[in-house]
Design an enzyme around this catalytic site. Structure first.
Site, PDB file in Angstrom:
ATOM      1  N   GLU A   1      14.064 -15.234  -0.232  1.00 19.96           N
ATOM      2  CA  GLU A   1      14.578 -16.319   0.615  1.00 19.96           C
ATOM      3  C   GLU A   1      13.604 -17.478   0.708  1.00 19.96           C
ATOM      4  O   GLU A   1      13.978 -18.568   1.092  1.00 19.96           O
ATOM      5  CB  GLU A   1      14.768 -15.808   2.053  1.00 19.96           C
ATOM      6  CG  GLU A   1      15.991 -14.985   2.283  1.00 19.96           C
ATOM      7  CD  GLU A   1      15.984 -14.497   3.731  1.00 19.96           C
ATOM      8  OE1 GLU A   1      15.429 -15.185   4.623  1.00 19.96           O
ATOM      9  OE2 GLU A   1      16.511 -13.396   3.946  1.00 19.96           O
TER      10      GLU A   1
ATOM     11  N   ASP B   1       0.837  -1.198   0.000  1.00 16.60           N
ATOM     12  CA  ASP B   1       0.000   0.000   0.000  1.00 16.60           C
ATOM     13  C   ASP B   1       0.876   1.255   0.000  1.00 16.60           C
ATOM     14  O   ASP B   1       1.838   1.348   0.756  1.00 16.60           O
ATOM     15  CB  ASP B   1      -0.877  -0.032   1.267  1.00 16.60           C
ATOM     16  CG  ASP B   1      -1.963   1.037   1.272  1.00 16.60           C
ATOM     17  OD1 ASP B   1      -2.755   1.075   0.322  1.00 16.60           O
ATOM     18  OD2 ASP B   1      -2.017   1.831   2.232  1.00 16.60           O
TER      19      ASP B   1
HETATM   20  O1  TEU Z   1      -4.553   4.218  -1.509  1.00 15.91           O
HETATM   21  C1  TEU Z   1      -3.491   5.101  -1.732  1.00 15.91           C
HETATM   22  C2  TEU Z   1      -3.802   6.309  -2.436  1.00 15.91           C
HETATM   23  O2  TEU Z   1      -2.923   7.123  -2.546  1.00 15.91           O
HETATM   24  C3  TEU Z   1      -5.157   6.541  -2.937  1.00 15.91           C
HETATM   25  O3  TEU Z   1      -5.713   7.501  -2.132  1.00 15.91           O
HETATM   26  C4  TEU Z   1      -5.110   6.988  -4.365  1.00 15.91           C
HETATM   27  O4  TEU Z   1      -4.214   8.041  -4.523  1.00 15.91           O
HETATM   28  C5  TEU Z   1      -6.436   7.463  -4.813  1.00 15.91           C
HETATM   29  O5  TEU Z   1      -7.381   6.469  -4.595  1.00 15.91           O
HETATM   30  C6  TEU Z   1      -6.448   7.846  -6.284  1.00 15.91           C
HETATM   31  O6  TEU Z   1      -7.661   8.414  -6.573  1.00 15.91           O
HETATM   32  C7  TEU Z   1      -4.315   3.239  -0.554  1.00 15.91           C
HETATM   33  C8  TEU Z   1      -5.514   2.345  -0.421  1.00 15.91           C
HETATM   34  O7  TEU Z   1      -5.735   1.668  -1.626  1.00 15.91           O
HETATM   35  C9  TEU Z   1      -6.688   3.164   0.023  1.00 15.91           C
HETATM   36  O8  TEU Z   1      -7.857   2.398   0.115  1.00 15.91           O
HETATM   37  C10 TEU Z   1      -6.360   3.757   1.369  1.00 15.91           C
HETATM   38  O9  TEU Z   1      -7.386   4.619   1.768  1.00 15.91           O
HETATM   39  C11 TEU Z   1      -5.046   4.511   1.345  1.00 15.91           C
HETATM   40  O10 TEU Z   1      -4.000   3.777   0.712  1.00 15.91           O
HETATM   41  C12 TEU Z   1      -4.566   4.752   2.741  1.00 15.91           C
HETATM   42  O11 TEU Z   1      -4.108   3.548   3.296  1.00 15.91           O
END
Ligand code: TEU
Ligand code: CA
Length: 580
Positions: A284, A229
């Protein structure tokens, strides 16, 4: 390749962009991976929230569909302020979703049925309920516990101003001030997302060691890899300089999301060191474990740096997801993607939908087809459902015909549209709650799946409960109303996945074909992958099927012209086979 095209496609020109993989590819290079958002997949105990036993009980659906692997969005212990992307314990399962024993059972059942399982790793931030953050709050400024996060003193005479001007992606400042043990107003902590999601400090060596243990914990249990993420956000520019560019996911009145993450908080060189270390850890372990980076970076050449040979195996190609409904744009994005990834020896990882974006049939049903709203409210322009579905199916058949790997988001195999009329009381996305509803948020793509048209909660939950209300139209999309129905979206996906596998398209090649009889360059996209020609017609003029080609699959019913030949109507993708 040349002989094939000249023999069967007189008067066309072909341009080879990408060569087929010779020999057995690593599994992930051509895999189709299905994203499960656990709380919306299947509820086993009737509380209205999907759970891990629900996933295990429905793995047969994924086997039937024909995917290679599953990626599970987070199921860890969490206050659920951001659908589980706010993790309070990386080694525990949230009681809402199940137990560690349920994870073990899911892994065993999946492996038994030949499916690999990737899990989500959320390293950019923890929940504020995580023990580390609670310890940091209880500890003094400058302590080791605070150093796990990004604490700073405020600006202004009394430190009453945030340390810099960064904004949270979910709206408001990216800093929140804490109260110290003696009740005095204290330091500020950074949160690129919700204030309940404090950013970790990846300059801290201890944290690296602790996270490596988290990876090993899940690898030892048997997971086949991780989706990382916010991989592009882990490291911030030193000194945390002010930034006047856009930062937020949500942008106010217009609901146009920030399409690229730019600025001193994103895509810093230091993230690559972290990804390299994790690649060594997974290497690994036996069994080709894989990493996929979620990195909203641009341009594609920049993204390709994440998939260099010693970094992550895959990175979601969001440029493809964001492409407008336009042949020249698709051609350019596909060419650039394959070239950029080929230059580092990587696979291209196609994706059209996930739990953060408006479902692709709905994006493609807007007047500006393929435009990218951050969510769709009942008061916004409503997508044309039928046209959107037809285009969505055409886009999916395009994606599944491309060489590389592809990710499917749960429900897209049913053609599910975005739910645009959820009542305000039901909405739970922090972007909605944090902006007093000014931003509609991502709940519309997270509505629980319809399995059975004529059952409580469309078969999602035995009690009929559903944490987000399901639109009545979901009856038409329920799995059981599509099973075995020729031409249904589900049967199209299933047939496409089967053909893709037996014809080895995922590890295949791509050569653009220009000049097919009756086509206009700007309206018809055509390419050859192994012995299959994939043709997408976006023009109003129906396109006769090239003589000598047999139809393998189509995204919608073909037409017949005056001479009795089959034709490809508008907004349709077909896969054709050369020769008899
Ligand atoms: O998303 C990361 C993120 O940067 C999103 O906000 C993205 O930029 C956006 O959807 C684009 O329109 C991740 C996860 O997928 C999301 O569900 C989480 O809310 C976020 O991280 C925080 O953990
Ligand atoms: Ca449940």
């Amino acid at each position: 390749m040349k002989a094939l095209t000249s023999k069967h496609l007189p008067s066309t020109t072909t341009t080879l962009i990408h060569r087929a993989i010779v020999g057995a590819p690593d599994w992930w290079r051509d895999a189709v991976i299905y994203q499960v958002y656990p709380r919306s997949f299947a509820d086993s105990n009737g509380d209205g929230i999907g759970d891990l036993p629900g996933v295990t009980a429905h793995l047969d659906h994924l086997v039937e569909l024909g995917v290679d692997a599953v990626w599970l969005s987070p199921f860890y212990r969490s206050p659920q302020k951001d659908g589980g992307y706010d993790v309070a314990d990386y080694r525990e399962v949230d009681p809402l979703l199940g137990t560690l024993a349920d994870v073990d059972a899911l892994l065993a059942a999946a492996h038994e049925q030949g499916l690999r399982v990737l899990v989500d790793l959320v390293p950019n931030h923890t929940s504020s309920a995580h023990g580390w953050f609670q310890e940091a709050l209880a500890s003094a400024p400058g302590s080791a516990a605070r150093d796990r996060y990004v604490f700073r003193t405020g600006r202004g005479e009394l430190g009453e101003e945030p340390p810099n001007n960064w904004l949270s992606k979910f709206g408001g400042p990216a800093w929140t001030r804490v109260t110290e043990a003696d009740d005095s107003p204290g330091e500020w902590y950074l949160h690129l997302f919700d204030s309940s999601q404090p950013d970790l400090n990846w300059e801290n060596a201890q944290l690296h060691a602790e996270f490596e243990q988290v990876l090993r914990f899940w690898l030892d249990r048997g997971v086949d890899g991780f989706r990382i993420d916010v991989a592009h956000g882990l490291v911030k520019a030193p000194e945390l300089p002010d930034w006047t560019g856009r930062t937020t996911t949500v942008t106010g009145r217009k609901r146009r999301p920030n399409l690229t993450d730019e600025g001193p908080m994103w895509d810093q060189d230091g993230v690559h060191e972290i990804l390299r270390a994790w690649r060594q850890v997974v290497a690994e372990y036996p069994g080709d474990r894989a990493l996929v980076a979620e990195a909203w970076v641009q341009p594609i050449e920049r993204l390709a740096r994440y998939v260099r040979p010693d970094e992550t195996h895959q990175a979601f190609n969001f440029e493809f997801l964001k492409t407008r409904w336009s042949v020249p744009q698709y051609r350019a994005v596909i060419t650039e993607s394959l070239e950029a990834n080929d230059s580092v020896g990587a696979t291209t990882t196609w994706v059209l939908s996930n739990h953060d974006v408006v479902r692709h049939p709905s994006r493609l049903g807007l007047k500006k087809a393929g435009s990218f709203p951050a969510g769709i409210a009942a008061t916004d322009e409503q997508p044309d459902e039928h046209r959107g579905l037809m285009r969505g199916r055409a886009a999916s058949l395009l994606m599944l015909g491309l060489p590389g790997s592809a990710y499917l988001y749960q429900g897209e195999e049913l053609g599910l549209p975005e739910a645009t009329e959820l009542p305000a009381e039901a909405r739970q996305d922090p972007t909605f709650l944090g902006t007093d509803g000014k931003e509609i948020g991502r709940d519309g793509c997270r509505v629980p799946l319809p399995w059975v048209a004529d059952a409580p909660a469309f078969g999602f939950s035995p009690s009929g409960a559903s944490w987000l209300p399901q639109p009545a139209s979901f009856a038409r999309y329920a799995l059981d109303s599509q099973l075995g129905v020729p031409g249904s979206t589900y049967e199209m996906y299933r047939a496409a996945l089967h053909l893709r596998r037996v014809r080895r398209l995922g590890s295949g090649s791509l050569a653009w074909v220009v000049g097919l009889a009756g086509t206009r360059k700007k309206k018809v996209l055509a390419f050859i992958n192994r012995d299959v020609m994939i043709v997408m017609n976006l023009g109003a003029a129906a396109l006769p099927i090239t003589p000598g080609c047999a139809v393998l699959i189509t995204s919608r019913r073909l037409g017949i012209d005056a001479e009795g030949r089959q034709t490809i109507p508008r907004d349709t993708t077909v896969w054709l086979r050369f020769g008899s």
